[in-house]
Write an enzyme that holds these catalytic residues in place. Structure first.
Site, mmCIF file in Angstrom:
data_model
loop_
_atom_site.group_PDB
_atom_site.id
_atom_site.type_symbol
_atom_site.label_atom_id
_atom_site.label_comp_id
_atom_site.label_asym_id
_atom_site.label_seq_id
_atom_site.Cartn_x
_atom_site.Cartn_y
_atom_site.Cartn_z
ATOM 1 N N TYR A 1 0.822 -1.214 0.000
ATOM 2 C CA TYR A 1 0.000 0.000 0.000
ATOM 3 C C TYR A 1 0.854 1.261 0.000
ATOM 4 O O TYR A 1 0.437 2.292 -0.528
ATOM 5 C CB TYR A 1 -0.905 0.034 1.236
ATOM 6 C CG TYR A 1 -2.242 -0.642 1.078
ATOM 7 C CD1 TYR A 1 -2.328 -1.996 0.778
ATOM 8 C CD2 TYR A 1 -3.423 0.078 1.253
ATOM 9 C CE1 TYR A 1 -3.559 -2.621 0.657
ATOM 10 C CE2 TYR A 1 -4.654 -0.543 1.134
ATOM 11 C CZ TYR A 1 -4.721 -1.885 0.832
ATOM 12 O OH TYR A 1 -5.941 -2.491 0.718
ATOM 13 N N LYS B 1 2.845 -15.217 2.835
ATOM 14 C CA LYS B 1 3.087 -15.956 1.596
ATOM 15 C C LYS B 1 4.601 -16.194 1.528
ATOM 16 O O LYS B 1 5.265 -15.817 0.554
ATOM 17 C CB LYS B 1 2.542 -15.124 0.418
ATOM 18 C CG LYS B 1 2.585 -15.823 -0.928
ATOM 19 C CD LYS B 1 1.590 -16.954 -1.089
ATOM 20 C CE LYS B 1 1.806 -17.667 -2.415
ATOM 21 N NZ LYS B 1 1.015 -18.924 -2.524
ATOM 22 N N ASP C 1 -3.115 -18.093 0.573
ATOM 23 C CA ASP C 1 -4.043 -18.780 -0.333
ATOM 24 C C ASP C 1 -4.797 -19.886 0.409
ATOM 25 O O ASP C 1 -6.021 -20.014 0.308
ATOM 26 C CB ASP C 1 -3.320 -19.324 -1.587
ATOM 27 C CG ASP C 1 -2.051 -20.097 -1.277
ATOM 28 O OD1 ASP C 1 -1.576 -20.075 -0.117
ATOM 29 O OD2 ASP C 1 -1.508 -20.751 -2.200
ATOM 30 N N ASP D 1 -6.619 -6.888 4.047
ATOM 31 C CA ASP D 1 -7.711 -6.239 3.308
ATOM 32 C C ASP D 1 -8.592 -7.297 2.655
ATOM 33 O O ASP D 1 -9.822 -7.281 2.793
ATOM 34 C CB ASP D 1 -7.120 -5.303 2.242
ATOM 35 C CG ASP D 1 -8.193 -4.620 1.425
ATOM 36 O OD1 ASP D 1 -9.168 -4.127 2.030
ATOM 37 O OD2 ASP D 1 -8.081 -4.591 0.183
ATOM 38 N N ASP E 1 -12.655 -8.872 3.981
ATOM 39 C CA ASP E 1 -13.897 -8.910 3.189
ATOM 40 C C ASP E 1 -14.438 -10.342 3.147
ATOM 41 O O ASP E 1 -15.645 -10.575 3.257
ATOM 42 C CB ASP E 1 -13.651 -8.437 1.742
ATOM 43 C CG ASP E 1 -13.876 -6.940 1.566
ATOM 44 O OD1 ASP E 1 -13.548 -6.188 2.499
ATOM 45 O OD2 ASP E 1 -14.357 -6.524 0.490
HETATM 46 C C1 IPM Z 1 -10.602 -1.116 3.690
HETATM 47 C C2 IPM Z 1 -10.767 -0.500 2.325
HETATM 48 C C3 IPM Z 1 -9.597 0.431 2.054
HETATM 49 C C4 IPM Z 1 -8.339 -0.395 2.044
HETATM 50 C C5 IPM Z 1 -9.729 1.290 0.766
HETATM 51 C C6 IPM Z 1 -10.995 2.110 0.769
HETATM 52 C C7 IPM Z 1 -8.535 2.169 0.555
HETATM 53 O O1 IPM Z 1 -10.893 -1.487 1.356
HETATM 54 O O2 IPM Z 1 -10.506 -0.367 4.684
HETATM 55 O O3 IPM Z 1 -10.573 -2.350 3.773
HETATM 56 O O4 IPM Z 1 -7.967 -0.957 1.002
HETATM 57 O O5 IPM Z 1 -7.695 -0.489 3.087
HETATM 58 MG MG MG Z 2 -11.052 -3.456 2.151
#
Ligand code: IPM
Ligand code: MG
Length: 348
Positions: free
Chosen positions: A136, A187, A219, A243, A247
């Site tokens: 990042y 990884k 993975d 990240d 999700d």
């Molecule tokens: C998160 C989001 C952010 C990230 C984006 C909006 C920059 O996806 O907080 O998970 O990638 O960290």
């Molecule tokens: Mg995110």
């Protein structure tokens, strides 16, 4: 307590309004909110997604309550002006390196998980994600022409040992306060960055003989999260893997609209935000689920403001509202954003 309130873009204003409503009832007149512009909303007014004024407001506040950033109208801006840069800039400027993302399945919501109930049941984990390093922020990065004149894009995945040490310690501390199991995800079969990560995590493990440490490749971890999420308790991982996996973990518990997060620096100062984005497709329609933001407010009370009892009150109220059948559309129901907020208020 002075809280910087950064609603941001898309559904940000709707969801933060519900969290503010709940926090005011729980804490009363001890809490005040100062609004600041962030993301596309800030760019439209000031020409920058993270104006100096907003940064100063965050610096002098006790904590930050954050909605979401991201606006399709900004998609063609250069990267430095894109709304996402506001949250990344804020994390970096305030050194908010430790991101806690709990994912717990409410028993009432087992049917909402896309996973079979017997698999989803019992999911209760925390992802400790490093937030200020990795690909990042690594340099060099950019787009250029290669020696054959083709366009190429490149980023740098990079961690130094101090960055790994401090997030590893947060992982071990978090595990110690829960069941004593920590899984570090990397990884290291392919990446140098991950090899250093694993070496340093193993070194820090010597300070925590009471914590049982395991390692997993990212993975495999993605597969294990949908195969048997209940095998995880505390996960510690880098910025990019965290990240993606957070999700994924949110889907295991029913909806991304449920996952709160805390981003902390070494003094415990924190930014609190739902892990979901600005959802421009449903913005302004009262369809968004405010629970992730309300639960982020509870985390704010716990970690920065040290009001554990109030945090628990909010979490219990959310559980009660869900148990009584309160559902927004993402959970298969009909409640609007503010009706869901009201259901939590009623439970309080
Ligand atoms: C998160 C989001 C952010 C990230 C984006 C909006 C920059 O996806 O907080 O998970 O990638 O960290
Ligand atoms: Mg995110």
């Amino acid at each position: 307590m002075r809280i910087a309130l950064l609603a941001g873009d898309g559904i940000g204003p709707e969801i933060t309004a519900e969290a503010v409503k709940i926090l005011k009832v729980v804490v009363g007149s001890d809490i005040e909110f100062d609004e600041g512009l962030i993301g596309g909303a800030a760019w439209k007014v000031t020409g920058h997604p993270l104006p100096e004024e907003t940064l100063n407001l965050c610096r002098k506040s006790d904590a930050i309550l954050f909605g979401a950033v991201g606006d399709p109208e900004c998609d063609n801006l250069e990267r430095a002006l894109r709304p996402e840069q506001a949250i990344l800039g804020l994390r970096k400027a305030l050194d908010l390196f430790a991101n806690l993302r709990p994912a717990k399945l409410f028993p009432e919501l087992e049917a909402e998980s896309p996973l079979r109930t017997d698999i989803a049941s019992g999911t209760d984990l925390v992802i400790v994600r490093e937030l200020t390093g990795d690909v990042y922020f690594g340099t060099p990065r950019g787009q250029r022409k290669d020696d054959q004149g083709r366009r190429e894009g490149f980023d740098t995945m990079r961690y130094n040992e101090d960055e790994v040490k401090r997030i590893a310690r947060i992982g071990f501390e978090t595990a110690r306060a829960r069941s004593g199991h920590l899984c570090s995800i990397d990884k290291s079969n392919v990446l140098e960055t991950s090899q250093l990560w694993r070496t340093v995590v193993l070194e820090i493990a010597a300070e925590y003989p009471d914590v049982d440490l395991s390692h997993m490749y990212v993975d495999n971890a993605a597969m294990q999260l949908v195969r048997a999420p209940d095998q995880f308790d505390v996960i510690v991982t880098g910025n990019l893997f965290g990240d993606i996996l957070s999700d994924l973990a949110s889907a295991c518990v029913g909806s991304i609209g449920l996952l709160p997060s805390a981003s902390l620096n070494s003094e415990g100062k924190g930014l609190y935000e739902p892990i979901h984005g600005s959802a421009p497709d449903i913005a302004g329609q009262g369809k968004a689920n405010p629970l992730a933001t309300i639960l982020s407010g509870a985390m704010m009370l716990r970690y920065t403001l040290k009001r554990e009892e109030d945090a628990v009150r909010i979490e219990k109220a959310v559980a009660t509202a869900l148990a009584k059948g309160a559902r927004t559309q993402d959970l298969g129901g009909k409640l609007s954003t503010s009706e869901m907020g009201n259901a939590v208020l009623a439970a309080l």
